[in-house]
Design a protein around this motif. Sequence first.
Motif, short mmCIF file in Angstrom:
data_model
loop_
_atom_site.label_atom_id
_atom_site.label_comp_id
_atom_site.label_asym_id
_atom_site.label_seq_id
_atom_site.Cartn_x
_atom_site.Cartn_y
_atom_site.Cartn_z
N TYR A 105 -4.60 0.54 1.03
CA TYR A 105 -4.76 1.98 1.24
C TYR A 105 -5.71 2.58 0.20
N VAL A 106 -5.56 2.17 -1.05
CA VAL A 106 -6.44 2.68 -2.11
C VAL A 106 -7.90 2.42 -1.76
N ASP A 107 -8.18 1.26 -1.20
CA ASP A 107 -9.56 0.87 -0.89
C ASP A 107 -10.07 1.46 0.43
N ASN A 108 -9.18 1.94 1.28
CA ASN A 108 -9.59 2.37 2.62
C ASN A 108 -9.14 3.79 2.97
N GLN A 109 -8.69 4.55 2.00
CA GLN A 109 -8.15 5.87 2.28
C GLN A 109 -9.21 6.79 2.91
N PRO A 169 0.49 9.28 -5.69
CA PRO A 169 1.54 8.75 -4.80
C PRO A 169 1.85 9.73 -3.68
N GLY A 170 2.54 9.22 -2.65
CA GLY A 170 2.80 10.08 -1.50
C GLY A 170 4.24 10.02 -1.00
N ILE A 171 4.58 10.97 -0.14
CA ILE A 171 5.88 10.97 0.51
C ILE A 171 5.98 9.80 1.47
N THR A 172 4.88 9.51 2.15
CA THR A 172 4.80 8.35 3.03
C THR A 172 3.49 7.63 2.74
N GLY A 173 3.38 6.39 3.22
CA GLY A 173 2.19 5.62 2.93
C GLY A 173 1.96 4.50 3.91
N TRP A 174 0.89 3.74 3.69
CA TRP A 174 0.53 2.64 4.57
C TRP A 174 1.62 1.57 4.60
N ALA A 175 2.24 1.31 3.47
CA ALA A 175 3.33 0.32 3.43
C ALA A 175 4.54 0.83 4.20
N GLN A 176 4.78 2.15 4.18
CA GLN A 176 5.95 2.71 4.85
C GLN A 176 5.83 2.61 6.37
N VAL A 177 4.61 2.67 6.89
CA VAL A 177 4.45 2.59 8.35
C VAL A 177 4.17 1.16 8.80
N ASN A 178 4.19 0.23 7.86
CA ASN A 178 3.97 -1.19 8.18
C ASN A 178 5.12 -2.06 7.67
N GLY A 179 6.34 -1.53 7.79
CA GLY A 179 7.50 -2.33 7.43
C GLY A 179 8.47 -1.67 6.50
N ARG A 180 7.99 -0.75 5.65
CA ARG A 180 8.84 -0.02 4.71
C ARG A 180 9.75 -0.98 3.94
N ASN A 181 11.06 -0.85 4.07
CA ASN A 181 11.98 -1.68 3.30
C ASN A 181 12.32 -3.01 3.95
N MET A 240 0.92 14.11 0.52
CA MET A 240 1.68 13.79 1.72
C MET A 240 1.61 12.30 2.01
N VAL A 241 0.45 11.70 1.74
CA VAL A 241 0.23 10.27 2.01
C VAL A 241 -0.29 9.58 0.77
N GLY A 242 0.30 8.44 0.45
CA GLY A 242 -0.12 7.64 -0.70
C GLY A 242 0.93 6.59 -0.98
N PRO A 243 0.68 5.67 -1.89
CA PRO A 243 1.71 4.68 -2.24
C PRO A 243 2.96 5.37 -2.77
N ARG A 244 4.12 4.92 -2.36
CA ARG A 244 5.36 5.55 -2.78
C ARG A 244 5.54 5.42 -4.30
N PRO A 245 5.99 6.49 -4.97
CA PRO A 245 6.27 6.41 -6.41
C PRO A 245 7.57 5.63 -6.63
N LEU A 246 7.50 4.54 -7.34
CA LEU A 246 8.66 3.69 -7.55
C LEU A 246 9.32 4.04 -8.89
N LEU A 247 9.83 3.06 -9.62
CA LEU A 247 10.52 3.35 -10.87
C LEU A 247 9.60 3.13 -12.07
N MET A 248 9.84 3.89 -13.12
CA MET A 248 9.01 3.77 -14.33
C MET A 248 9.09 2.37 -14.92
N GLU A 249 10.29 1.74 -14.82
CA GLU A 249 10.46 0.42 -15.43
C GLU A 249 9.70 -0.69 -14.70
#
Length: 206
Positions: free
Chosen positions: A155-159, A129-141, A103-112
């Motif tokens: 997030y990896v270091d503080n989960q 990876p997650g559906i939402t993550g720390w980056a998504q609630v701190n600015g997203r796109n 549910m929470v983790g870094p968003r899965p991006l592209l393989m390339e």
Amino acid sequence: MKRMFDFIFSSLLLLFLSPLIFLIALLVRIHLGAPVFFKQLRPGLHGKPFLLYKFRTMTDRRDENGKLLPDSERLTAFGKFLRRYSMDEIPQLFNVMKGELSMVGPRPLLMEYLPLYTKEQMRRHEVKPGITGWAQVNGRNSITWEEKFKLDVWYVDNQSFFLDLKILLITILLVLRSKNINQPGQATIEFFKGNQNNNGDSEVDR
């Protein structure tokens, strides 16, 4: 504990949202045709690929050479509505049930993107990876790629379980307010590009 929470939470959400899922699937079929779902390989834990599910939001319109038109020309009004309220992401609950996503983790991006990361940025794949993550609630796109990756590694270091609950609650509020969906000046988000610095390491092209 996290896996158990993911499975129970995603199962309950799928049950609760099942009428909405059916309705969206029907509307996607009417507005965009088949297939209803968009499927794409994404890097999971340790970069292992898995098939990510989303509702379709774009047409398959192509130019005279058979090349797909830019996102801005293929993204429909209905697709924009789905993205505005993150309803296109709902099928990813199936990925959570299967154990491919959290549910929470870094968003899965592209393989390339994998070979473009620095060693530090690659650490975002040390967790599922997650559906939402720390980056998504701190600015997203609305933030740069470099800022996103720093937030992912943080997030990896503080989960923790309580951090995940905090992120989920903030996500709900942001979805209701439909904030930071698109990158400024882009229909969705600018493609990530890496380059080589003097030490031979990949870095964000900013």
